[in-house]
Design a protein around this motif. Structure first.
Motif, PDB file in Angstrom:
ATOM      1  N   VAL A 507       4.905   6.067   0.394  1.00 19.28           N
ATOM      2  CA  VAL A 507       4.739   7.299   1.184  1.00 19.28           C
ATOM      3  C   VAL A 507       5.395   7.147   2.554  1.00 19.28           C
ATOM      4  CG1 VAL A 507       3.056   8.810   2.298  1.00 19.28           C
ATOM      5  CG2 VAL A 507       2.664   8.020  -0.038  1.00 19.28           C
ATOM      6  N   LEU A 508       5.199   5.988   3.190  1.00 13.76           N
ATOM      7  CA  LEU A 508       5.811   5.756   4.506  1.00 13.76           C
ATOM      8  C   LEU A 508       7.332   5.783   4.423  1.00 13.76           C
ATOM      9  CD1 LEU A 508       3.476   2.993   5.949  1.00 13.76           C
ATOM     10  CD2 LEU A 508       3.947   5.194   7.015  1.00 13.76           C
ATOM     11  N   LEU A 509       7.877   5.174   3.377  1.00 15.47           N
ATOM     12  CA  LEU A 509       9.336   5.199   3.205  1.00 15.47           C
ATOM     13  C   LEU A 509       9.815   6.622   2.946  1.00 15.47           C
ATOM     14  CD1 LEU A 509      11.911   3.515   3.150  1.00 15.47           C
ATOM     15  CD2 LEU A 509      11.521   3.075   0.717  1.00 15.47           C
ATOM     16  N   SER A 510       9.029   7.381   2.172  1.00 13.97           N
ATOM     17  CA  SER A 510       9.355   8.796   1.954  1.00 13.97           C
ATOM     18  C   SER A 510       9.367   9.559   3.266  1.00 13.97           C
ATOM     19  CB  SER A 510       8.319   9.447   1.018  1.00 13.97           C
ATOM     20  OG  SER A 510       8.462   8.983  -0.286  1.00 13.97           O
ATOM     21  N   ASN A 511       8.391   9.251   4.143  1.00 13.49           N
ATOM     22  CA  ASN A 511       8.340   9.877   5.469  1.00 13.49           C
ATOM     23  C   ASN A 511       9.627   9.629   6.243  1.00 13.49           C
ATOM     24  OD1 ASN A 511       5.825  11.178   5.695  1.00 13.49           O
ATOM     25  ND2 ASN A 511       4.775   9.263   6.061  1.00 13.49           N
TER      26      ASN A 511
END
Length: 672
Positions: A507-511
């Motif tokens: 999710v953080l990488l997607s952010n």
């Protein structure tokens, strides 16, 4: 006989009645005196037995072998070593030192007063070493942590009874040697000694504390087969076993099956729910306990206060504070209770109440100082945290590693880089405390927040231990903040290696990709998550209204006042638009039209909680929102306006820190 019945009766306060009878007897005989010694020895006021003894010998009456065990037990309970030594002199003078029970009582008295050498001398001088005296000495050594000495004595016993087995097993459990305790129990079962209630309580407790659920189930079957299934002490420890091992439904079934529940039953189940992070259920159980008429004690409150702290349930917390002041002021755990209150108030957003509790403490443990330092750190009050640290040092209190986690967190939450570096160096140079993973984590988070990725990388390289997921996660957040896609990809790979099933890394990488507009990469990560069957933890926010905790997830439509909540949401959005507010859609992790992105943001869990708070409280009432995830940038900005428009103080606590909003200004000054 009436005095004996009174002092031994468990059904009413018989001792006070026995005393009133005793005082009417002009010349009580030795049997009556001994009965009174016994009653006081069994009572919490064991010192009175010693006063009675002085009174008896001053009247010229000599004790016998039945007198001394009760008197020595009183010396052991009340830690009256000098009086115990004087009574030992009387034992020797009157020639009762060869009596088995007197001899054993002397060993226990010295052992419980921490005089193991004296206890062993009494043991060595006894003409006949029997299993009872061995057991008394084993208990003494085990209670002081000398478990190897205890085991050596245990192995010397030629014929062991159930009490000696229990003493050794209990010694292992008390010193956290759970594996050895369970192995010894298995050895016991190979003999012809049958376990009793005490054995089963101790062994099931060892299973609970070591997570040995399979052996625990076997013990449960044995308990049922051998007629112990209705024993409340054993059922309570079984509830503890299943609760701590994650089988909460089984624990609840056992609890419901109890014909009569005592305070330990309630405490065990409430504590089990808190242990498993089932905080809302723990509070509901606590409220059910109060309705049942059972009076909570200090142990209850030490389980309930962390649940209040986690959920932001400050109304229940305040009620507990009043209850503690009225009912629990003199308990042994008074310092721990007040420390828990400090933690609860700080986490619920009332740092002033936390400070008042701290200031009211006559004696403060290191834990109390640490709790207050952490409270200031969480509220972004770094200067107050360091002022308190200085005061603590002036009071002669030495910090520990936890103190420095609090101080470094204060620096991290306030962006105080130079001070953070100084504290990190000082803890090892000035206080000889070796930094642990948590200390490195705070420093790396601070460096990442400041965009100092090279320095953070160097710190990771020189760490004496491998970085954990928390460290890589904090660096990923920093990469998103500083729009560093390349480093973000690298850190995400490191995080995925350590925690492949943790959706947070993806999710953080997607952010990071979404912020950079790389929607093809966002889509790939979403596909990867679906293929792996990994689901992102939904955002969940809670708010306490009238001592009831209400929880909301994103887009939640299951609340009984759902329609009113969404009408308030529409009103909030309309009033914000009139001020010129434009939603920040950079963190919506899908490529879609801006209008749809704004709709997705509108239904975030914290906005639903705020809307519910606005329709459920009087104008001007402070709202406290607790979220399980980090507050997104859009909600952070939107809440500013809501506070200003509706003239409300809003406290928002996410999983990293606490934000106090007043007159449209955040206490974090937008640094979080």
């Amino acid at each position: 006989q009436l005095i004996e019945f009174s002092v031994l009766s468990p059904h009413f306060d018989g001792l006070s009645y026995a005393i009133s009878i005793f005082e009417t007897i002009q010349e009580p005989n030795l049997l009556i005196w001994n009965t009174m010694f016994r009653g006081h020895a069994l009572n919490s006021d064991s010192v009175t037995a010693l006063k009675l003894y002085v009174c008896m010998i001053s009247l010229g009456l000599l004790p016998n072998s039945y007198s001394f065990p009760f008197l020595l037990k009183s010396c052991a309970k009340s830690k009256a070593l000098i009086e115990g030594q004087q009574i030992h002199g009387h034992v020797l003078k009157l020639g009762y030192d060869l009596d088995m029970y007197v001899n054993t009582s002397l060993i226990s008295m010295y052992a419980q007063n921490g005089r193991l050498e004296d206890a062993h001398k009494v043991f060595d001088r006894s003409s006949h070493r029997h299993v009872v005296s061995y057991t008394a000495l084993i208990t003494g050594y085990a209670s002081r942590g000398y478990i190897n000495n205890a085991r050596k004595l245990f192995d010397e016993i030629s014929v062991k009874d159930v009490v000696s087995w229990n003493a050794m097993i209990s010694g292992y459990v008390e010193t956290c040697n759970f594996k050895e305790a369970l192995e010894l129990y298995k050895d016991m079962m190979k003999t012809n000694v049958k376990p009793d209630e005490s054995t089963m309580v101790t062994v099931v407790s060892a299973c609970a504390q070591s997570g040995s659920i399979e052996l625990g189930r076997q013990l449960h079957s044995w308990i049922e087969d051998h007629g112990f299934g209705s024993n409340i002490k054993i059922v309570n420890v079984l509830i503890d076993l299943y609760s701590k091992c994650g089988e909460v439904e089984t624990a609840c079934g056992l609890f419901q099956g109890l014909a009569k529940k005592d305070v330990i039953s309630w405490n065990t189940l409430i504590g089990g729910h808190t242990h498993m992070n089932l905080y809302k259920e723990a509070l509901l159980l606590f409220q059910e306990m109060l309705r049942s008429g059972e009076s909570p004690n200090d142990v209850t409150m030490l389980s309930v206060l962390p649940a209040c702290a986690h959920l932001g349930a400050i109304d229940i917390g305040r009620w507990i504070h009043v209850y503690i002041n009225k009912r629990l002021k003199g308990v042994t755990n008074a310092s721990s209770l007040l420390t828990s209150l400090i933690d609860m108030y700080a986490k619920c957003g009332d740092i002033e109440a936390a400070k008042q509790v701290f200031d009211s403490m006559l004696t403060r443990s290191l834990s109390s100082w640490n709790a207050m330092i952490f409270g200031f750190a969480m509220h972004g009050k770094a200067n107050a945290a360091f002022d308190l640290f200085s005061k603590m040092r002036k009071n002669g209190i030495d910090p520990d590693d936890i103190t420095f986690v609090g101080l470094l967190s204060a620096c991290s939450h306030s962006g105080m880089l130079d001070l953070g570096r100084h504290i990190f160096r000082s803890m090892s140079q000035d206080y000889k405390i070796t930094p642990k993973l948590e200390h490195y984590g705070c420093m790396i988070d601070l460096l990442g927040h400041c965009g100092l990725f090279k320095e953070a990388k160097e710190m990771i390289r020189t760490m004496p231990m491998e970085p954990d997921g928390v460290i890589w996660c904090s660096l990923l957040k920093a990469c998103k903040m500083h729009n560093n896609v390349e480093l973000g990809e690298s850190y995400a790979q490191n995080l995925i290696k350590i925690e492949p099933e943790n959706p947070g890394s993806y999710v953080l990488l997607s952010n990071i990709y979404a912020t950079a507009g790389r929607w093809d990469q966002v889509a790939k990560i979403r596909t990867l998550l679906n293929d792996k069957g990994i689901k992102k933890a939904p955002g969940c926010s809670s708010i306490e209204i009238d001592s009831v905790v209400h929880e909301f997830i994103i887009g939640d439509k299951f609340h009984p006042r759902n329609r009113e909540i969404y009408r308030m949401l529409e009103e909030m959005e309309m009033l914000m638009e009139e001020t010129g507010f434009v939603p920040d859609t950079s963190e919506v992790l899908q490529e879609m039209e801006e209008e749809w992105k704004e709709g997705a943001l509108r239904h975030h869990s914290e906005k639903l909680a705020i809307a519910f708070g606005l329709i459920s409280t009087k104008p001007g009432t402070k709202l406290t929102i607790v979220k399980n995830l980090r507050v997104c940038r859009n909600c952070h900005e939107a809440t500013k306006l809501i506070s200003k428009i509706y003239k409300r103080e809003i406290i928002a606590r996410d999983r990293t820190r606490l934000h106090l909003l007043k007159d449209g200004v955040w206490s974090c000054h937008d640094y979080w």
